[in-house]
Scaffold this active site. Structure first.
Site, PDB file in Angstrom:
ATOM      1  CG  ASP A  30     -15.828 136.937 -43.868  1.00 45.15           C
ATOM      2  OD1 ASP A  30     -14.579 136.834 -43.936  1.00 45.15           O
ATOM      3  OD2 ASP A  30     -16.575 137.647 -44.607  1.00 45.15           O
ATOM      4  CB  ILE A  31     -18.644 141.195 -42.908  1.00 45.57           C
ATOM      5  CG1 ILE A  31     -19.964 142.265 -42.853  1.00 45.57           C
ATOM      6  CG2 ILE A  31     -17.902 141.448 -44.391  1.00 45.57           C
ATOM      7  CD1 ILE A  31     -19.449 143.662 -42.904  1.00 45.57           C
ATOM      8  CG  ASN A  85      -6.190 134.915 -48.675  1.00 46.96           C
ATOM      9  OD1 ASN A  85      -5.995 133.994 -49.590  1.00 46.96           O
ATOM     10  ND2 ASN A  85      -7.513 135.223 -48.367  1.00 46.96           N
ATOM     11  CG  HIS A  96      -7.947 137.740 -41.474  1.00 40.51           C
ATOM     12  ND1 HIS A  96      -6.971 138.739 -42.337  1.00 40.51           N
ATOM     13  CD2 HIS A  96      -8.451 137.418 -42.468  1.00 40.51           C
ATOM     14  CE1 HIS A  96      -7.089 138.839 -43.476  1.00 40.51           C
ATOM     15  NE2 HIS A  96      -8.069 137.980 -43.765  1.00 40.51           N
ATOM     16  CG  HIS A  98     -10.508 133.484 -44.261  1.00 42.74           C
ATOM     17  ND1 HIS A  98     -11.604 134.228 -44.441  1.00 42.74           N
ATOM     18  CD2 HIS A  98      -9.441 134.237 -44.637  1.00 42.74           C
ATOM     19  CE1 HIS A  98     -11.150 135.274 -45.077  1.00 42.74           C
ATOM     20  NE2 HIS A  98      -9.669 135.188 -45.233  1.00 42.74           N
TER      21      HIS A  98
HETATM   22  P1  5GP Z   1      -8.805 138.573 -46.985  1.00 38.31           P
HETATM   23  O1  5GP Z   1      -8.868 138.371 -48.362  1.00 38.31           O
HETATM   24  O2  5GP Z   1      -8.027 139.465 -46.248  1.00 38.31           O
HETATM   25  O3  5GP Z   1      -8.210 137.156 -46.104  1.00 38.31           O
HETATM   26  O4  5GP Z   1     -10.148 138.384 -46.201  1.00 38.31           O
HETATM   27  C1  5GP Z   1     -10.705 139.364 -45.620  1.00 38.31           C
HETATM   28  C2  5GP Z   1     -12.098 138.920 -45.014  1.00 38.31           C
HETATM   29  O5  5GP Z   1     -12.565 139.884 -44.059  1.00 38.31           O
HETATM   30  C3  5GP Z   1     -13.090 138.762 -46.112  1.00 38.31           C
HETATM   31  O6  5GP Z   1     -13.738 137.435 -45.967  1.00 38.31           O
HETATM   32  C4  5GP Z   1     -14.331 139.705 -45.810  1.00 38.31           C
HETATM   33  O7  5GP Z   1     -15.519 139.278 -46.130  1.00 38.31           O
HETATM   34  C5  5GP Z   1     -14.099 139.995 -44.465  1.00 38.31           C
HETATM   35  N1  5GP Z   1     -14.354 141.361 -43.788  1.00 38.31           N
HETATM   36  C6  5GP Z   1     -14.325 142.829 -44.511  1.00 38.31           C
HETATM   37  N2  5GP Z   1     -14.483 143.588 -43.755  1.00 38.31           N
HETATM   38  C7  5GP Z   1     -15.040 143.109 -42.707  1.00 38.31           C
HETATM   39  C8  5GP Z   1     -15.609 143.696 -41.560  1.00 38.31           C
HETATM   40  O8  5GP Z   1     -15.896 144.824 -41.448  1.00 38.31           O
HETATM   41  N3  5GP Z   1     -16.311 142.741 -40.865  1.00 38.31           N
HETATM   42  C9  5GP Z   1     -16.071 141.502 -40.798  1.00 38.31           C
HETATM   43  N4  5GP Z   1     -16.697 140.698 -39.910  1.00 38.31           N
HETATM   44  N5  5GP Z   1     -15.670 140.749 -41.768  1.00 38.31           N
HETATM   45  C10 5GP Z   1     -14.886 141.767 -42.874  1.00 38.31           C
END
Ligand code: 5GP
Ligand code: ZN
Length: 109
Positions: A30-31, A85, A96, A98
């Site tokens: 995760d970024i 989520n 995805h 986590h």
């Molecule tokens: P969500 O809220 O959709 O479950 O989480 C999305 C996750 O994707 C977040 O934890 C965010 O930090 C991560 N994320 C967003 N953009 C990028 C990206 O460009 N690269 C990576 N590796 N992670 C990302």
């Protein structure tokens, strides 16, 4: 429709180091990690969230890889959390999982 960010990562349009990849799934960090280890386990095929997936083999594969990654990163002994989520709670509309840790029982994040 425009490609989502995870489809762009999958297609190498955004540079990224992959922790794991096969024909169906991929794993990358995760970024914006919430814990020292924070991996995203994703399906290569674009699904907006869990409820769109009908492929049970894919679901099993994602979960088995999540378990394997927890072990590989010593989180199986040091505490981890698995989070999905969906339904609009997700920021990225591409399925995805986590996986993050280490952590204890006392905190949500
Ligand atoms: P969500 O809220 O959709 O479950 O989480 C999305 C996750 O994707 C977040 O934890 C965010 O930090 C991560 N994320 C967003 N953009 C990028 C990206 O460009 N690269 C990576 N590796 N992670 C990302
Ligand atoms: Zn996508």
């Amino acid at each position: 429709m425009d490609k989502c960010i995870f489809c762009k990562i999958r297609d190498r349009e955004i540079p990224k180091e992959f922790t794991y990849e096969d024909d169906d799934i991929m794993v990358f960090p995760d970024i914006n990690p919430v814990k020292p280890v924070h991996l995203l386990i994703i399906s290569k095929k674009h699904y907006a969230d869990l409820s769109e997936v009908r492929d049970e083999t894919l679901l099993a594969k994602l979960m088995l890889k999540t378990r394997e990654m927890a072990k590989e990163n010593d989180l199986d002994k040091n505490g981890y959390r698995v989070l999905i989520n969906g339904g609009g709670a997700q920021a990225i509309m591409h399925l995805h999982i986590h996986l993050f840790g280490p952590m204890d029982q006392t905190t949500l994040l």
